[in-house]
Design an enzyme around this catalytic site. Structure first.
Site, PDB file in Angstrom:
ATOM      1  N   LYS A 210       0.837  -1.214   0.000  1.00 60.43           N
ATOM      2  CA  LYS A 210       0.000   0.000   0.000  1.00 60.43           C
ATOM      3  C   LYS A 210       0.866   1.258   0.000  1.00 60.43           C
ATOM      4  CE  LYS A 210      -4.387  -1.440   0.490  1.00 60.43           C
ATOM      5  NZ  LYS A 210      -5.642  -0.920  -0.012  1.00 60.43           N
ATOM      6  N   ASP A 283      -6.968  -4.366   6.523  1.00 57.88           N
ATOM      7  CA  ASP A 283      -7.194  -5.802   6.651  1.00 57.88           C
ATOM      8  C   ASP A 283      -7.343  -6.286   8.102  1.00 57.88           C
ATOM      9  OD1 ASP A 283      -7.298  -5.964   3.957  1.00 57.88           O
ATOM     10  OD2 ASP A 283      -5.342  -6.896   3.660  1.00 57.88           O
ATOM     11  N   ASP A 305      -9.200   1.669   4.777  1.00 53.35           N
ATOM     12  CA  ASP A 305      -9.298   1.530   3.327  1.00 53.35           C
ATOM     13  C   ASP A 305     -10.338   0.498   2.919  1.00 53.35           C
ATOM     14  OD1 ASP A 305      -8.441   2.326   0.728  1.00 53.35           O
ATOM     15  OD2 ASP A 305      -7.323   0.461   0.557  1.00 53.35           O
ATOM     16  N   ASP A 306     -10.498  -0.557   3.732  1.00 53.23           N
ATOM     17  CA  ASP A 306     -11.465  -1.613   3.406  1.00 53.23           C
ATOM     18  C   ASP A 306     -12.899  -1.104   3.527  1.00 53.23           C
ATOM     19  OD1 ASP A 306      -9.398  -3.715   3.179  1.00 53.23           O
ATOM     20  OD2 ASP A 306      -9.146  -3.298   5.306  1.00 53.23           O
ATOM     21  N   ASN A 447     -11.419  -9.848  -3.688  1.00 52.60           N
ATOM     22  CA  ASN A 447     -10.034 -10.150  -4.069  1.00 52.60           C
ATOM     23  C   ASN A 447      -9.551 -11.375  -3.295  1.00 52.60           C
ATOM     24  OD1 ASN A 447      -9.498  -7.912  -5.801  1.00 52.60           O
ATOM     25  ND2 ASN A 447      -9.388  -6.577  -4.023  1.00 52.60           N
TER      26      ASN A 447
END
Length: 591
Positions: A210, A283, A305-306, A447
């Site tokens: 990232k 995550d 971000d998720d 993903n």
């Protein structure tokens, strides 16, 4: 310099050995390396001088064969390099040839990591100039496999590993990091890596990847980026039994022990780097992700971000898709498969954008958004058993178990998958969507590629070429009935680098939902008519730095508008200012 070193060594003789032992041949062993045994201790002396042999092994300053004749003389490099002098462009060309010769994606990933460890500027120039080709290597999907095998492929460790062993000493650990001016931290605890589950300490590949993109796509300088893994153990039995596993060999700590370590970390970061450092959660499992965002959103500059990045990029894709479908966002009916971080995050941001556009309370705009989890449609009758983050989506509706039945009953115009389970958008599901809509919008976001709800080929074939499709991982263009379709990739890399840059250039101290909406609107505006003509609802990555600058400008403008910016006065042209702040990977000349 030699005199200075001698004085230093004489003043502080090495512990456990004579600092001037003479060994065979009369060579003075000033470090005590030859006379020391395993039972004796010695001081690991290091001297940092940006010249000669050490310069060639310093990734921040090494230029390899690009050192000029003058630089080779002034920095004691004569004889340490072959005589040829090449420019950086030729180095990029050579390395791309090497990368393309590897057949296995993981080999390409390892080669890229090797370049990063040896020549930082060349690595970033390589990545920036070949972003569409290399993004799937340094990020999704290859980074997932890299995390699974991280213990076996780890070379020089990158980032900070903060485990339960460091509890009570986290601030000291942060001070071990050599860079003092950190602007972005990406942190994971490795419990929910992509669609691969608990990879424990080996999740470090995600923060490292990232932050590479923060630099390459958003222009944040590498020295301002810090990858962190919080190691509280793993529940992955395969890793616990793997002799090459690099993390704590214990089951995951939970409850108070977990919360205390995370709180110590968050407090230490603020104390060490100030309140303008961006902390990106990455995550974490659902049960921790929402709690951490809620707990620290009011006290720190935090971003998940998720939850938020995925939501912002998907909202941008939906807004762009409306140019092909017609109608407004409020006219659409949404059905999600997956009600975790991504699904509920996207749903909430869509509801907020509709609320903003129609000036309708968000409680009302949620009513056209339905979610299906592993137990079926989320409805009012399930309220008592639902986790808190799912409760806003429990509507008055009869229970429905199967996705295809939910599609038939709700008649959505937009179907979004964030389930982490592959092949769940079956032929019947896609055909039903196509029977209900002239141009069904189908986003299969999970993903890596193996977990995608359906492939691009399946979506276009089953919808007879009418679907507007986007995925989380990349798919190659598809030819159907003689026409080529270019599937979109709802990749978070469109959003988070520019979003982070916007926060940094404005000196923002908090993240607000309106900033996420601004980022989505900015990205949707970057899709050109030429892109739409090809069926694209996201712009090509080749122009990503310009796109990131426009996103950064919109995010920064919103920070100033909300009174959350501290970098005053506000620059007149925020796009130009964002571009001027971006890191350049071109070599510097050394005196």
């Amino acid at each position: 310099m030699e005199t200075t070193l001698k004085e230093m060594r004489d003043a502080a003789p090495l512990s456990g050995v004579d600092s001037k032992t003479t060994v065979g041949g009369g060579v003075e062993d000033v470090y005590g390396e030859d006379s020391a045994t395993e039972e004796q201790s010695m001081t690991p002396w290091t001297v940092s001088v940006a010249s000669g042999y050490s310069l060639l092994r310093d990734p921040h300053h090494n230029k390899g064969l690009a050192f000029s004749e003058k630089e080779r003389d002034s920095h004691y490099l004569r004889g340490l390099l072959p005589p040829v002098v090449v420019n950086q462009d030729l180095q990029v060309k050579k390395l791309m040839n090497c990368i393309r010769n590897y057949q296995v994606p993981l080999q390409k990933y390892m080669a890229m990591m090797d370049y990063q460890e040896h020549n930082e500027r060349l690595y970033y120039k390589l990545l920036i100039e070949n972003v569409e080709e290399l993004l799937p290597i340094v990020y999704t999907p290859t980074v997932g496999e890299a995390c699974q095998k991280y213990g076996s492929i780890l070379g020089r460790p990158q980032g900070l590993f903060i485990s339960l062993k460091e509890k009570g000493k986290v601030l000291e650990v942060l001070k071990n990091w050599p860079e003092k001016k950190i602007q972005v931290i990406v942190v994971t605890d490795g419990e929910r890596i992509l669609g691969l589950g608990d990879l424990g300490c080996q999740g470090m590949g995600i923060p490292v990847g990232k932050l590479s993109l923060y630099t390459a796509l958003g222009g944040i300088r590498p020295s301002a980026c810090l990858p962190v893994t919080i190691d509280v153990g793993t529940n992955n039995e395969d890793l616990l039994n793997d002799e090459f596993y690099i993390g704590l060999r214990q089951r995951r700590a939970t409850g108070q022990e977990y919360a205390e370590l995370l709180h110590e970390f968050m407090s230490a970061v603020k104390q060490n780097y100030g309140e303008k450092v961006l902390i990106q959660f990455e995550d974490f499992a659902n049960h921790n992700a929402f709690d951490l965002l809620a707990k620290y959103g009011a006290t720190h500059l935090v971003f998940n971000d998720d939850i938020q990045g995925t939501a912002s990029v998907v909202l941008a894709g939906v807004m762009a898709a409306l140019k092909l479908v017609g109608g407004t966002l409020a006219d659409q009916k949404f059905l999600f498969l997956g009600a975790g971080e991504a699904g509920t995050g996207i749903a909430e941001l869509i509801a907020l954008e509709i609320s903003k556009q129609t000036e309708t309370p968000v409680e009302e705009t949620r009513k056209n958004i339905f979610l299906v989890d592993s137990k079926g449609l989320i409805v009012k009758s399930r309220m008592e058993s639902l986790q808190n983050f799912k409760k806003p989506w429990a509507h008055e509706h009869e229970p429905i178990r199967e996705l295809v039945d939910a599609v038939k009953a709700i008649k959505p115009t937009v179907l979004i998958g964030s389930s982490g389970v592959g092949r769940t958008f079956t032929k019947e599901v896609v055909e039903t969507m196509a029977s209900l809509n002239e141009k069904p919008v189908i986003f299969a976001l999970s993903n890596p590629t193996s977990q995608s709800e359906c492939t691009a080929k399946e979506a276009y074939t089953w919808s007879k070429g009418r679907a507007i499709y986007a995925s989380g991982s990349p798919f190659d263009p598809i030819v159907y009935n003689g026409k080529t379709y270019a599937p979109g990739q709802a990749n978070n890399a469109y959003i988070f680098p520019g979003f982070g840059l916007g926060l940094i250039i404005s000196g923002a101290i908090r993240v607000h939902d309106d900033m996420l909406l601004a980022a989505s609107e900015a990205l949707a505006a970057e899709v050109t008519q030429e892109n739409f003509d090809k069926g694209l609802i996201f712009p090509p990555f080749t122009n990503i730095r310009k796109i990131s600058a426009h996103i950064a400008a919109r995010v920064a403008a919103k920070a100033y508008e909300l009174g959350l910016a501290t970098r005053l006065p506000q620059p007149q042209d925020l796009v130009a200012y964002a571009e001027s702040c971006m890191y350049s990977p071109n070599y510097r000349n050394y005196r």
